[in-house]
Design a protein around this motif. Structure first.
Motif, short mmCIF file in Angstrom:
data_model
loop_
_atom_site.label_atom_id
_atom_site.label_comp_id
_atom_site.label_asym_id
_atom_site.label_seq_id
_atom_site.Cartn_x
_atom_site.Cartn_y
_atom_site.Cartn_z
N TRP A 16 0.74 -1.32 -0.12
CA TRP A 16 -0.09 -0.06 0.00
C TRP A 16 0.82 1.22 -0.06
O TRP A 16 1.90 1.11 0.46
CB TRP A 16 -0.82 -0.08 1.16
N THR A 17 0.33 2.21 -0.43
CA THR A 17 1.08 3.65 -0.53
C THR A 17 0.18 4.68 0.07
O THR A 17 -1.18 4.47 0.03
CB THR A 17 1.39 3.95 -1.93
N VAL A 18 1.10 5.81 0.56
CA VAL A 18 0.32 6.79 1.07
C VAL A 18 1.30 8.04 0.50
O VAL A 18 2.46 7.93 0.60
CB VAL A 18 0.46 7.24 2.64
N GLY A 19 0.69 8.69 -0.40
CA GLY A 19 1.25 9.90 -1.10
C GLY A 19 0.62 11.33 -1.03
O GLY A 19 -0.58 11.50 -0.70
N VAL A 20 1.48 12.40 -1.20
CA VAL A 20 1.00 13.62 -1.55
C VAL A 20 1.68 14.12 -2.77
O VAL A 20 2.77 13.81 -3.30
CB VAL A 20 1.41 14.66 -0.30
N GLY A 21 1.00 15.14 -3.40
CA GLY A 21 1.56 15.83 -4.54
C GLY A 21 0.77 17.12 -4.76
O GLY A 21 0.02 17.51 -4.25
N VAL A 22 1.40 17.67 -5.72
CA VAL A 22 0.89 18.83 -6.51
C VAL A 22 0.36 18.84 -7.99
O VAL A 22 1.27 18.20 -8.70
CB VAL A 22 1.61 20.11 -6.48
N GLY A 23 -0.61 19.23 -8.33
CA GLY A 23 -1.03 18.82 -9.65
C GLY A 23 -1.56 19.92 -10.44
O GLY A 23 -1.68 21.10 -9.85
N ALA A 24 -1.80 19.87 -11.63
CA ALA A 24 -2.44 21.06 -12.62
C ALA A 24 -3.18 20.42 -13.73
O ALA A 24 -3.00 19.17 -14.02
CB ALA A 24 -1.21 21.75 -13.32
N ARG A 25 -4.35 21.12 -13.92
CA ARG A 25 -5.38 20.78 -14.93
C ARG A 25 -4.97 21.75 -16.24
O ARG A 25 -4.99 22.89 -16.06
CB ARG A 25 -6.83 21.09 -14.42
N PHE A 26 -5.41 21.08 -17.39
CA PHE A 26 -5.42 21.89 -18.73
C PHE A 26 -6.75 21.45 -19.36
O PHE A 26 -7.47 20.52 -19.31
CB PHE A 26 -4.30 21.19 -19.41
#
Length: 218
Positions: free
Chosen positions: A208-218
């Motif tokens: 299993w993973t636990v993650g964080v991130g930053v995203g962008a929409r186009f």
């Protein structure tokens, strides 16, 4: 009397938490009204982040073997068929490194690099402050650099593959940018081979993973 105090405290906490969320939503609504930009209708998104992957603590029942978890950078790209339904390609941008331990200490190390394709459902409207989502799909993980029998014949693992389930939450910063936190569970089995011969079947990896991130929409 105690229940009244508890209710009052709960109400105060809720008010403190709700205030910044309401301000964030109000600011975003003002930005949309001023610029006309909105997250609705954007069909692609990408996310870069980092995740901690932890395999099953007891992969071979009765063997007293443990596999440590490890971090790695991750990337994902999603095509949004609608504002609520998407198809995500997710994977590790580098390898997760795991130390394998037994009763006497370290046995060796292995590395793996998973990739997955999942269908997703995002709840709520596209510009809602917090948007939870769920996903279900298929994954494979490339196992490499197994060092499990130092000084002896090579011990390798076959490619684990199977179902992956995802739960996550997006925080919309503005119509383009958002922050993400997610957790993924992968059901996987692999065989161990010594000098090309199978010596253990259906090793239960189930990471299993636990993650964080930053995203962008186009």
């Amino acid at each position: 009397m105690a229940s009244i105090r508890t209710l009052g405290l709960a109400t105060a906490v809720a008010a403190v938490l709700a205030s910044p969320l309401a301000l964030a939503q109000d600011q975003r609504d003002q930005d949309v009204a001023r610029t006309g930009d909105t997250a609705a209708g954007k069909r692609f998104s990408v996310v870069g982040g980092v995740a901690l992957l932890q395999p099953e603590a007891d992969p071979i029942p009765g063997s007293r073997i443990d596999v440590d978890g490890g971090p790695a950078p991750t990337l994902s790209a999603t095509w949004h068929a609608t504002d609520n339904i998407g198809v995500e390609l997710w994977g590790a941008a580098d390898k997760f490194n795991h130390r394998v331990r037994g009763d006497q200490g370290k046995i060796g190390t292995i590395e793996q690099q998973p990739v997955a394709l999942s269908g997703q459902y995002h709840f709520g409207q596209a510009d809602t402050t917090f948007r939870p989502f769920v996903g279900l799909g298929y994954y494979e993980s490339n196992i490499s650099n197994e060092d499990l029998n130092p000084g002896g014949d090579h011990v390798g693992l076959t490619t684990p593959k199977g179902a992956i389930g995802t739960v996550g939450l997006d925080f919309n910063i503005n119509p383009t940018w958002f922050a993400r936190a997610d957790a993924r569970y992968m059901r996987a089995r692999a065989d161990a081979e010594l000098a090309g011969e199978t010596i253990e079947r259906d090793i239960k990896l189930d990471p299993w993973t636990v993650g964080v991130g930053v995203g962008a929409r186009f």
